[in-house]
Design a protein around this motif. Structure first.
Motif, PDB file in Angstrom:
ATOM      1  N   CYS A  73       0.855  -1.319   0.114  1.00 45.15           N
ATOM      2  CA  CYS A  73      -0.086  -0.060  -0.114  1.00 45.15           C
ATOM      3  C   CYS A  73       0.803   1.213   0.179  1.00 45.15           C
ATOM      4  CB  CYS A  73      -0.771   0.212   1.351  1.00 45.15           C
ATOM      5  SG  CYS A  73      -2.014  -1.465   1.303  1.00 45.15           S
ATOM      6  N   ASN A  74       0.481   2.340  -0.334  1.00 49.69           N
ATOM      7  CA  ASN A  74       0.852   3.715  -0.328  1.00 49.69           C
ATOM      8  C   ASN A  74       0.675   4.165   0.982  1.00 49.69           C
ATOM      9  OD1 ASN A  74      -1.753   4.495  -0.291  1.00 49.69           O
ATOM     10  ND2 ASN A  74      -1.663   5.394  -2.570  1.00 49.69           N
ATOM     11  N   GLU A  75       1.067   5.504   1.371  1.00 52.27           N
ATOM     12  CA  GLU A  75       1.030   6.266   2.675  1.00 52.27           C
ATOM     13  C   GLU A  75      -0.516   6.234   2.999  1.00 52.27           C
ATOM     14  OE1 GLU A  75       3.935   7.709   4.915  1.00 52.27           O
ATOM     15  OE2 GLU A  75       3.850   5.816   4.133  1.00 52.27           O
ATOM     16  N   SER A  76      -1.406   6.249   1.984  1.00 51.08           N
ATOM     17  CA  SER A  76      -2.817   6.582   2.085  1.00 51.08           C
ATOM     18  C   SER A  76      -3.587   5.038   2.689  1.00 51.08           C
ATOM     19  CB  SER A  76      -3.584   7.203   1.018  1.00 51.08           C
ATOM     20  OG  SER A  76      -2.601   8.639   0.894  1.00 51.08           O
ATOM     21  N   GLY A  77      -2.728   4.039   2.336  1.00 49.87           N
ATOM     22  CA  GLY A  77      -3.439   2.874   2.591  1.00 49.87           C
ATOM     23  C   GLY A  77      -3.872   1.962   1.432  1.00 49.87           C
ATOM     24  N   GLN A  78      -3.896   2.815  -0.047  1.00 50.67           N
ATOM     25  CA  GLN A  78      -4.491   1.996  -1.225  1.00 50.67           C
ATOM     26  C   GLN A  78      -3.494   1.129  -1.615  1.00 50.67           C
ATOM     27  OE1 GLN A  78      -4.470   5.972  -3.628  1.00 50.67           O
ATOM     28  NE2 GLN A  78      -6.617   6.019  -3.241  1.00 50.67           N
ATOM     29  N   ILE A  79      -4.110   0.131  -1.997  1.00 51.63           N
ATOM     30  CA  ILE A  79      -3.480  -1.092  -2.720  1.00 51.63           C
ATOM     31  C   ILE A  79      -2.611  -0.605  -3.979  1.00 51.63           C
ATOM     32  CG2 ILE A  79      -3.507  -3.547  -3.295  1.00 51.63           C
ATOM     33  CD1 ILE A  79      -5.865  -3.853  -1.043  1.00 51.63           C
ATOM     34  N   GLU A  80      -1.469  -1.089  -3.966  1.00 51.25           N
ATOM     35  CA  GLU A  80      -0.861  -0.882  -5.182  1.00 51.25           C
ATOM     36  C   GLU A  80      -0.312  -2.213  -5.909  1.00 51.25           C
ATOM     37  OE1 GLU A  80       2.554   1.793  -4.167  1.00 51.25           O
ATOM     38  OE2 GLU A  80       1.169   3.662  -4.399  1.00 51.25           O
ATOM     39  N   GLU A  81      -0.120  -3.107  -4.993  1.00 53.56           N
ATOM     40  CA  GLU A  81       0.192  -4.320  -5.359  1.00 53.56           C
ATOM     41  C   GLU A  81      -0.421  -5.476  -4.592  1.00 53.56           C
ATOM     42  OE1 GLU A  81       1.363  -6.835  -8.146  1.00 53.56           O
ATOM     43  OE2 GLU A  81       2.377  -5.052  -8.431  1.00 53.56           O
ATOM     44  N   THR A  82      -0.572  -6.717  -5.104  1.00 52.31           N
ATOM     45  CA  THR A  82      -1.275  -7.669  -4.542  1.00 52.31           C
ATOM     46  C   THR A  82      -0.844  -8.990  -5.026  1.00 52.31           C
ATOM     47  OG1 THR A  82      -3.358  -8.618  -3.210  1.00 52.31           O
ATOM     48  CG2 THR A  82      -3.184  -7.678  -5.788  1.00 52.31           C
ATOM     49  N   ASN A  83      -1.174 -10.357  -4.286  1.00 51.50           N
ATOM     50  CA  ASN A  83      -0.907 -11.388  -4.960  1.00 51.50           C
ATOM     51  C   ASN A  83      -2.299 -12.274  -4.967  1.00 51.50           C
ATOM     52  OD1 ASN A  83      -1.413 -11.919  -2.120  1.00 51.50           O
ATOM     53  ND2 ASN A  83       0.138 -13.393  -2.116  1.00 51.50           N
ATOM     54  N   ALA A  84      -2.144 -13.762  -5.689  1.00 48.08           N
ATOM     55  CA  ALA A  84      -3.293 -14.412  -6.058  1.00 48.08           C
ATOM     56  C   ALA A  84      -3.955 -14.969  -4.433  1.00 48.08           C
ATOM     57  CB  ALA A  84      -2.701 -15.651  -6.676  1.00 48.08           C
ATOM     58  N   ALA A  85      -3.211 -14.956  -3.458  1.00 52.44           N
ATOM     59  CA  ALA A  85      -3.662 -15.413  -2.304  1.00 52.44           C
ATOM     60  C   ALA A  85      -4.555 -14.664  -1.820  1.00 52.44           C
ATOM     61  CB  ALA A  85      -2.640 -15.697  -1.155  1.00 52.44           C
ATOM     62  N   LEU A  86      -4.385 -13.105  -1.700  1.00 53.00           N
ATOM     63  CA  LEU A  86      -5.325 -12.272  -1.393  1.00 53.00           C
ATOM     64  C   LEU A  86      -6.573 -12.147  -2.026  1.00 53.00           C
ATOM     65  CD1 LEU A  86      -6.130 -10.145   0.741  1.00 53.00           C
ATOM     66  CD2 LEU A  86      -4.633  -8.463  -0.673  1.00 53.00           C
ATOM     67  N   CYS A  87      -6.419 -12.227  -3.505  1.00 56.38           N
ATOM     68  CA  CYS A  87      -7.503 -12.018  -4.627  1.00 56.38           C
ATOM     69  C   CYS A  87      -8.413 -13.295  -4.245  1.00 56.38           C
ATOM     70  CB  CYS A  87      -6.932 -12.317  -5.987  1.00 56.38           C
ATOM     71  SG  CYS A  87      -6.022 -10.871  -6.440  1.00 56.38           S
ATOM     72  N   GLU A  88      -7.994 -14.543  -3.904  1.00 57.39           N
ATOM     73  CA  GLU A  88      -8.492 -15.589  -3.817  1.00 57.39           C
ATOM     74  C   GLU A  88      -9.399 -15.751  -2.467  1.00 57.39           C
ATOM     75  OE1 GLU A  88      -7.981 -20.571  -3.299  1.00 57.39           O
ATOM     76  OE2 GLU A  88      -6.478 -19.187  -4.120  1.00 57.39           O
ATOM     77  N   LEU A  89      -8.663 -15.057  -1.457  1.00 56.18           N
ATOM     78  CA  LEU A  89      -9.251 -14.893  -0.158  1.00 56.18           C
ATOM     79  C   LEU A  89     -10.523 -13.910   0.012  1.00 56.18           C
ATOM     80  CD1 LEU A  89      -9.276 -15.450   2.897  1.00 56.18           C
ATOM     81  CD2 LEU A  89      -7.558 -13.505   3.096  1.00 56.18           C
ATOM     82  N   VAL A  90     -10.382 -12.868  -0.429  1.00 50.45           N
ATOM     83  CA  VAL A  90     -11.409 -11.881  -0.472  1.00 50.45           C
ATOM     84  C   VAL A  90     -12.554 -12.135  -1.807  1.00 50.45           C
ATOM     85  CG1 VAL A  90      -9.933 -10.445   0.736  1.00 50.45           C
ATOM     86  CG2 VAL A  90     -10.201 -10.139  -1.716  1.00 50.45           C
ATOM     87  N   GLY A  91     -12.287 -12.982  -2.902  1.00 49.75           N
ATOM     88  CA  GLY A  91     -13.073 -12.834  -4.071  1.00 49.75           C
ATOM     89  C   GLY A  91     -13.052 -11.894  -4.898  1.00 49.75           C
ATOM     90  N   ARG A  92     -11.923 -11.258  -4.951  1.00 47.79           N
ATOM     91  CA  ARG A  92     -11.869 -10.009  -5.903  1.00 47.79           C
ATOM     92  C   ARG A  92     -10.718 -10.266  -6.823  1.00 47.79           C
ATOM     93  NH1 ARG A  92     -14.122  -4.582  -2.611  1.00 47.79           N
ATOM     94  NH2 ARG A  92     -15.343  -5.842  -1.130  1.00 47.79           N
ATOM     95  N   SER A  93     -10.762  -9.445  -8.058  1.00 43.86           N
ATOM     96  CA  SER A  93      -9.557  -9.639  -9.070  1.00 43.86           C
ATOM     97  C   SER A  93      -8.479  -8.781  -8.577  1.00 43.86           C
ATOM     98  CB  SER A  93      -9.996  -9.388 -10.485  1.00 43.86           C
ATOM     99  OG  SER A  93     -10.326  -8.006 -10.527  1.00 43.86           O
ATOM    100  N   ASP A  94      -7.108  -8.858  -9.261  1.00 43.46           N
ATOM    101  CA  ASP A  94      -6.119  -7.853  -8.882  1.00 43.46           C
ATOM    102  C   ASP A  94      -6.733  -6.396  -9.372  1.00 43.46           C
ATOM    103  OD1 ASP A  94      -3.264  -7.719  -8.314  1.00 43.46           O
ATOM    104  OD2 ASP A  94      -3.210  -6.955 -10.278  1.00 43.46           O
TER     105      ASP A  94
END
Length: 447
Positions: A73-94
């Motif tokens: 995340c950046n300083e504001s907490g916005q996601i800039e990069e993620t991985n397949a495990a998080l996408c699969e866990l929360v059910g959302r695409s990259d």
């Protein structure tokens, strides 16, 4: 391979007349050098692009292979990069996750507040910190995640964001719950096995008590039956006396009922009955002192008395033909549970009888010694059996290990005895004696 420069084939134009050929060749040569350098730079750039693409593929494969969830995340907490495990866990695409504030994935306000607190902490160390949050999975269920939060720095060492790497704890908690249930079941099974072994020890004790009680109770019963007969004869004679029958008839009745013999025999009958009852009471009191295998009370215990009682009960119960060589030694008192120590000694004596009985044609024998040295009580028990196999010496105290036939032993007696001795601060050893047979050495600290 670099292509030939097209400039080398261009003839001089009319405007270039007056320039000698050497000058023109120098110009062409310089242009060829520039072109060659451009081609070399193009090759290097293609190599760099290939290496960059390989690095990107490598990083992508790492992010895809990670079982832990990741969010940069950046300083504001916005996601800039993620991985397949998080996408699969929360059910959302990259693509859906990029630009989303990480706290929007949490299941409650407290989890979101903890994430915001980490993001707003400027003095976070390079080693990072941990924070427990709950995320909503693809099915809308709450999933506990243990995040490790580390600062993300730029080339000048300034913090430009945070990296959150976490492991969903749901499976771990379920596995821990199953492990705890299995542990509780194992403890229950262990308690049942210990109880079974204690009941076996108590059974041997009761068998000895039954034989021990037989004599005094039979004696008391015989005397009581005689007293019942005497009572009936006295009742007949007293009835004649109270009826004021003639003296001659009373004398004849007195002789017929043998009242004089009855009166002379009454003291011995009463004395014998009292003696039998006292003997029974002594046996019961001894049973109370030594048979409470489940009691944990600690007190002063006379080891000579424990050894004598163990030999007595085993011989009376299951080993009447057992030649035990034992003489009480010096005063040897230890601090412990009399019932538990009796269980240990009865087990050792019983095992000695079982081992010595394997030799045909010889009376099973046991030699017991008790000595006090350097603050310790040492009890040795040597049997006349075949001894312990060398391969079994290291396993003799293991739970469920037994050399007895199926149905003759549980393999828990020596293991439980070893544990009881350790709880009393003592030691229990097994070895083979030089004269033959096995020898067990029990050492306990003096009180």
């Amino acid at each position: 391979m670099p292509r030939p420069s097209p400039l080398a084939a261009i003839p001089p134009s009319p405007e270039m007349e007056g320039v000698d050929e050497s000058t023109w060749m120098d110009v062409i040569h310089k242009m060829d050098e520039v072109y060659s350098q451009l081609v070399a730079d193009e090759i290097k750039l293609e190599q760099k692009n290939a290496e960059l693409e390989q690095s990107q593929q490598f990083i992508f494969s790492l992010l895809t292979a990670m079982s832990d969830v990741l969010a940069a995340c950046n300083e504001s907490g916005q996601i800039e990069e993620t991985n397949a495990a998080l996408c699969e866990l929360v059910g959302r695409s990259d693509a859906q996750l990029r630009g989303m504030v990480l706290s929007q994935l949490t299941a409650d306000d407290s989890s979101a507040a903890r994430l915001r607190h980490v993001l707003s902490t400027p003095a976070l160390q390079r080693s990072g910190t941990t924070v427990d949050v709950e995320l909503l999975d693809a099915q809308g269920q709450r999933v506990p995640v243990d995040f490790n939060c580390t600062p993300r720095l730029d080339g000048q060492g300034r913090r430009v964001g945070m990296v959150f790497v976490g492991r969903p704890m749901g499976e771990i908690k379920r596995a821990y719950h199953q492990l705890r249930e299995a542990h509780e079941a194992l403890k229950l099974t262990q308690q049942q096995l210990l109880h079974s072994e204690k009941m076996a020890s108590l059974g041997r004790l009761v068998a000895g008590v039954a034989h021990e009680l037989n004599n005094p109770i039979s004696f008391v019963l015989g005397n009581v039956h005689a007293l019942q007969r005497y009572t009936e004869r006295l009742r007949q004679y007293l009835a004649a006396v109270h009826a004021d029958e003639p003296a001659a008839e009373r004398a004849a009745l007195r002789a017929k009922l043998r009242i004089d013999h009855l009166l002379a025999d009454l003291p011995s009958l009463m004395e014998g009955t009292l003696e039998g009852a006292q003997r029974t009471a002594d046996i019961v009191n001894g049973l109370k002192r030594f048979s409470a295998v489940d009691r944990e009370e600690r007190g002063l215990v006379d080891m000579n008395g424990v050894i004598e009682r163990a030999v007595h009960w085993v011989k009376k119960g299951t080993a009447p033909a057992f030649d035990v060589h034992w003489q009480p030694g010096p005063d040897a008192q230890v601090l412990g549970s009399a019932g538990q120590l009796l269980q240990v000694l009865m087990n050792l004596v019983q095992n000695a009888y079982d081992a010595a009985s394997q030799r045909q044609g010889a009376l099973p024998a046991l030699w017991i010694g008790c000595e006090v040295t350097a603050g310790w009580v040492r009890v040795t028990l040597r049997d006349s059996g075949p001894g312990i196999a060398e391969a079994d010496l290291t396993r003799i105290f293991d739970p469920f290990f037994t050399t007895k036939p199926v149905g003759k032993g549980t393999g828990l007696g020596l293991s439980i005895s070893y544990g009881i001795v350790e709880q009393h601060g003592g030691r229990l050893h097994a070895a083979n004696h030089a004269l033959g047979g096995a020898v067990f050495t029990l050492e306990l600290p003096l009180a």
